[in-house]
Design a protein around this motif. Structure first.
Motif, PDB file in Angstrom:
ATOM      1  N   ASN A 174      -7.963  -5.555  14.617  1.00 16.80           N
ATOM      2  CA  ASN A 174      -8.258  -4.514  13.620  1.00 16.80           C
ATOM      3  C   ASN A 174      -9.754  -4.267  13.683  1.00 16.80           C
ATOM      4  O   ASN A 174     -10.544  -5.148  13.322  1.00 16.80           O
ATOM      5  CB  ASN A 174      -7.913  -4.983  12.205  1.00 16.80           C
ATOM      6  CG  ASN A 174      -6.415  -5.095  11.964  1.00 16.80           C
ATOM      7  OD1 ASN A 174      -5.617  -4.907  12.869  1.00 16.80           O
ATOM      8  ND2 ASN A 174      -6.037  -5.422  10.740  1.00 16.80           N
ATOM      9  N   HIS A 231       0.939  -9.284   4.560  1.00 17.81           N
ATOM     10  CA  HIS A 231      -0.215  -8.386   4.548  1.00 17.81           C
ATOM     11  C   HIS A 231      -0.830  -8.460   3.150  1.00 17.81           C
ATOM     12  O   HIS A 231      -0.569  -7.617   2.296  1.00 17.81           O
ATOM     13  CB  HIS A 231       0.214  -6.965   4.912  1.00 17.81           C
ATOM     14  CG  HIS A 231      -0.927  -6.045   5.232  1.00 17.81           C
ATOM     15  ND1 HIS A 231      -1.014  -5.319   6.412  1.00 17.81           N
ATOM     16  CD2 HIS A 231      -2.030  -5.719   4.533  1.00 17.81           C
ATOM     17  CE1 HIS A 231      -2.120  -4.598   6.405  1.00 17.81           C
ATOM     18  NE2 HIS A 231      -2.754  -4.816   5.261  1.00 17.81           N
ATOM     19  N   ARG A 239     -10.263  -0.992  -3.937  1.00 14.83           N
ATOM     20  CA  ARG A 239     -10.870   0.352  -3.969  1.00 14.83           C
ATOM     21  C   ARG A 239      -9.880   1.420  -4.422  1.00 14.83           C
ATOM     22  O   ARG A 239     -10.199   2.596  -4.509  1.00 14.83           O
ATOM     23  CB  ARG A 239     -11.419   0.708  -2.583  1.00 14.83           C
ATOM     24  CG  ARG A 239     -12.636  -0.079  -2.187  1.00 14.83           C
ATOM     25  CD  ARG A 239     -12.707  -0.292  -0.672  1.00 14.83           C
ATOM     26  NE  ARG A 239     -11.943  -1.433  -0.233  1.00 14.83           N
ATOM     27  CZ  ARG A 239     -11.158  -1.442   0.855  1.00 14.83           C
ATOM     28  NH1 ARG A 239     -11.050  -0.378   1.600  1.00 14.83           N
ATOM     29  NH2 ARG A 239     -10.483  -2.529   1.181  1.00 14.83           N
ATOM     30  N   GLU A 287      -5.666   1.487  -1.493  1.00  9.76           N
ATOM     31  CA  GLU A 287      -6.690   0.725  -0.765  1.00  9.76           C
ATOM     32  C   GLU A 287      -7.208  -0.481  -1.552  1.00  9.76           C
ATOM     33  O   GLU A 287      -8.404  -0.620  -1.807  1.00  9.76           O
ATOM     34  CB  GLU A 287      -7.864   1.648  -0.414  1.00  9.76           C
ATOM     35  CG  GLU A 287      -7.812   2.223   0.975  1.00  9.76           C
ATOM     36  CD  GLU A 287      -7.789   1.178   2.076  1.00  9.76           C
ATOM     37  OE1 GLU A 287      -8.519   0.182   1.985  1.00  9.76           O
ATOM     38  OE2 GLU A 287      -7.008   1.355   3.026  1.00  9.76           O
ATOM     39  N   TRP A 288      -6.299  -1.332  -1.981  1.00  8.55           N
ATOM     40  CA  TRP A 288      -6.675  -2.613  -2.585  1.00  8.55           C
ATOM     41  C   TRP A 288      -7.671  -2.449  -3.732  1.00  8.55           C
ATOM     42  O   TRP A 288      -7.478  -1.588  -4.578  1.00  8.55           O
ATOM     43  CB  TRP A 288      -7.179  -3.572  -1.491  1.00  8.55           C
ATOM     44  CG  TRP A 288      -6.190  -3.655  -0.358  1.00  8.55           C
ATOM     45  CD1 TRP A 288      -6.353  -3.175   0.913  1.00  8.55           C
ATOM     46  CD2 TRP A 288      -4.845  -4.187  -0.406  1.00  8.55           C
ATOM     47  NE1 TRP A 288      -5.215  -3.397   1.654  1.00  8.55           N
ATOM     48  CE2 TRP A 288      -4.276  -4.019   0.874  1.00  8.55           C
ATOM     49  CE3 TRP A 288      -4.067  -4.800  -1.394  1.00  8.55           C
ATOM     50  CZ2 TRP A 288      -2.979  -4.426   1.181  1.00  8.55           C
ATOM     51  CZ3 TRP A 288      -2.770  -5.210  -1.087  1.00  8.55           C
ATOM     52  CH2 TRP A 288      -2.253  -5.025   0.180  1.00  8.55           C
ATOM     53  N   GLN A 312       0.810  -1.222   0.000  1.00 12.24           N
ATOM     54  CA  GLN A 312       0.000   0.000   0.000  1.00 12.24           C
ATOM     55  C   GLN A 312       0.842   1.270   0.000  1.00 12.24           C
ATOM     56  O   GLN A 312       0.351   2.324  -0.377  1.00 12.24           O
ATOM     57  CB  GLN A 312      -0.956  -0.027   1.186  1.00 12.24           C
ATOM     58  CG  GLN A 312      -1.977  -1.154   1.072  1.00 12.24           C
ATOM     59  CD  GLN A 312      -2.926  -1.211   2.248  1.00 12.24           C
ATOM     60  OE1 GLN A 312      -2.679  -1.938   3.202  1.00 12.24           O
ATOM     61  NE2 GLN A 312      -4.007  -0.470   2.202  1.00 12.24           N
ATOM     62  N   TYR A 322     -12.928  -1.609  12.671  1.00  8.08           N
ATOM     63  CA  TYR A 322     -13.348  -0.434  11.905  1.00  8.08           C
ATOM     64  C   TYR A 322     -14.819  -0.078  12.104  1.00  8.08           C
ATOM     65  O   TYR A 322     -15.158   1.084  12.233  1.00  8.08           O
ATOM     66  CB  TYR A 322     -13.095  -0.660  10.407  1.00  8.08           C
ATOM     67  CG  TYR A 322     -11.630  -0.563  10.046  1.00  8.08           C
ATOM     68  CD1 TYR A 322     -11.059   0.649   9.670  1.00  8.08           C
ATOM     69  CD2 TYR A 322     -10.796  -1.669  10.111  1.00  8.08           C
ATOM     70  CE1 TYR A 322      -9.709   0.752   9.357  1.00  8.08           C
ATOM     71  CE2 TYR A 322      -9.442  -1.583   9.801  1.00  8.08           C
ATOM     72  CZ  TYR A 322      -8.905  -0.366   9.425  1.00  8.08           C
ATOM     73  OH  TYR A 322      -7.570  -0.260   9.121  1.00  8.08           O
TER      74      TYR A 322
HETATM   75  O1  IFM Z   1      -6.145  -0.751   4.108  1.00  9.52           O
HETATM   76  C1  IFM Z   1      -6.706  -1.798   4.811  1.00  9.52           C
HETATM   77  C2  IFM Z   1      -5.621  -2.679   5.398  1.00  9.52           C
HETATM   78  O2  IFM Z   1      -4.754  -3.157   4.424  1.00  9.52           O
HETATM   79  C3  IFM Z   1      -6.230  -3.860   6.111  1.00  9.52           C
HETATM   80  N1  IFM Z   1      -7.239  -3.429   7.045  1.00  9.52           N
HETATM   81  C4  IFM Z   1      -8.246  -2.513   6.572  1.00  9.52           C
HETATM   82  C5  IFM Z   1      -7.582  -1.309   5.935  1.00  9.52           C
HETATM   83  C6  IFM Z   1      -8.640  -0.282   5.472  1.00  9.52           C
HETATM   84  O3  IFM Z   1      -9.468  -0.820   4.503  1.00  9.52           O
END
Ligand code: IFM
Length: 444
Positions: free
Chosen positions: A279, A115, A389, A386-387, A22, A281
């Motif tokens: 993690n 990751h 996205r 962001e993968w 990333q 969110y």
């Molecule tokens: O950017 C990602 C991260 O690589 C893994 N956890 C969620 C983040 C936000 O989407």
């Protein structure tokens, strides 16, 4: 107006988290790069934040000047082991330099060993779909930890292995993560193989470094029944919870990986964590819905009045973080906990200050119950790729212009800096950065 500060224990880790693919840029030798070139993502990672070109230095400066005393980053397997039979010593040396860079700035490093990205050659061995990956990953981990152990004792074997398995192997609408398959049984097989690889890595790291603290980072989502009184909605909460959250924790607690499709024995995994990496969110409401057979009749959604992020990707639900911490403490009493990620996509920073303050307040509540929360890593330091996205979601304390590589500070960076420097969250900070939640955080 009440005046107070929610203080944290001395030595609490305050940092940000990032991941190689990333931020580094030009990671051409992994499956995500290929996935991007094949048009599966909203834009490509390109130069990303150009950390491989050396811009980690300026970003580490920003983090250190912002009072952060820790940083979590990941190493890129495909750089360190570009082919099954070669090691790139220069790549390892660069990671050593980065780790020294953190130490020189007074920051504790946490290194993630995987990751989401796999070297392209791993596909020849069946990627994470066959047991062959377990010794391969262990070999990579041994080599890397040997090389980096001088500077790091805090290791995260796998980031969000549950996200890797479910996003890559169960696609409800569109394929999200590579390999973009739709095979739930295989998804849980992949998860079990990742558990075996984690256990092997855990033991290997401890063999190399006795003082190591090793864990992984779980992508935890909070689920609550839409109709609290409904047994069907409660059942659907269990389904959602057991699909996403339960696999790794159950395996590490008992040696049996639970999933909605049955259990898989992984006896070697029992007890293989020195901390719980969380993690968190967001939180979902869940209801039973006969029209959703693909998700075993669980339908997830955000509250109608939720405080939603830019792309409605997340809702600001700080209590979900507290619920997660409570669940961890009940499942693993006395195990140290590290919040390995927490953050929000918010390009103009209208929401992030309150998101940060409200979540850190929940962490403080947990600490006040004497729950062993040892650190908080905000996702992320600077906007990064962001993968699937792409660049449509901006999670950074600092904004990134991908054309010029210019960083621009968001107000949240100042708020977070004040929190890190104070080792606490004060009423003055909330009044200054997010007065709209003052009454919630400091009720009279
Ligand atoms: O950017 C990602 C991260 O690589 C893994 N956890 C969620 C983040 C936000 O989407």
């Amino acid at each position: 107006m009440p005046q107070a500060t929610y203080h944290f224990p001395r030595g609490f880790l305050w940092g940000t988290a990032t991941a190689a693919h990333q931020v580094e840029g030009s990671n051409t030798n992994n499956q995500w790069w290929k996935w991007e070139q094949d048009g599966h993502t909203n834009g490509t990672s390109g130069l990303a934040c150009d950390w491989w070109g050396g811009r980690w230095r300026e970003d580490f400066d920003r983090a250190a000047e912002g009072g952060q005393n820790a940083h979590r980053f990941s190493v890129e397997w495909s750089r360190i082991q570009p082919t099954p039979d070669t090691w790139d010593e220069d790549a390892l040396e660069r990671y050593r330099t980065m780790l020294r860079g953190l130490r020189e700035r007074g920051m504790t490093p946490m290194v993630t060993l995987h990751h989401f990205t796999d070297p392209l050659w791993l596909a020849e061995y069946g990627s994470w779909e066959t047991e062959a990956v377990v010794p391969l990953f262990e070999k990579f981990v041994r080599k890397t930890v040997e090389a980096l152990k001088e500077y790091c004792t805090l290791w995260c074997t796998l980031n969000e292995p549950n996200g890797y398995a479910l996003n890559g192997y169960i696609s409800h609408n569109v394929a999200m993560f590579p390999p973009g398959k739709n095979n739930p049984k295989l998804a849980f097989k992949v998860m079990a193989i990742m558990i075996r690889a984690h256990a092997a890595a855990y033991r290997a790291i401890h063999e190399i470094q006795h003082e190591a603290r090793v864990g992984y980072a779980l992508n935890y989502r909070s689920f609550v029944p839409y109709r609290t009184w409904s047994p069907l909605d409660q059942l659907s909460v269990k389904t959602a919870f057991n699909s996403l959250n339960i696999g790794f924790p159950s395996a590490l607690a008992t040696g049996l990986m639970r999933s909605p499709l049955g259990s898989i024995k992984v006896p070697e995994a029992k007890g293989t964590q020195d901390y719980f990496g969380l993690n968190y969110y967001t939180k979902d409401y869940v209801t039973f819905d006969l029209r959703k057979p693909k998700t075993l009749f669980a339908h997830n959604f955000f509250a109608k009045d939720a405080d939603l992020s830019d792309n409605k990707f997340m809702a600001n639900e700080p209590e979900g973080m507290f619920d997660g911490l409570k669940w961890i403490v009940r499942t693993f009493p006395n195990l140290p906990i590290i919040i390995t990620e927490n953050g929000i996509e918010d390009a103009d920073d209208h929401m992030r200050p309150r998101y940060i303050a409200q979540h850190i307040h929940q962490v403080w509540r947990a600490v006040n119950f004497n729950w062993p929360v040892k650190g908080y890593f905000h996702w992320s330091l600077v906007d990064n790729f962001e993968w699937e996205r792409g660049w449509t979601q901006r999670f950074g304390l600092w904004a990134l212009d991908t054309e010029t590589q210019k960083r621009t500070k968001r107000p949240s960076a100042d708020l977070y800096a004040e929190i890190c420097k104070e080792n606490g969250l004060s009423s003055e900070m909330v009044q200054k950065y997010c007065p709209e939640v003052f009454d919630k955080l400091f009720p009279v």
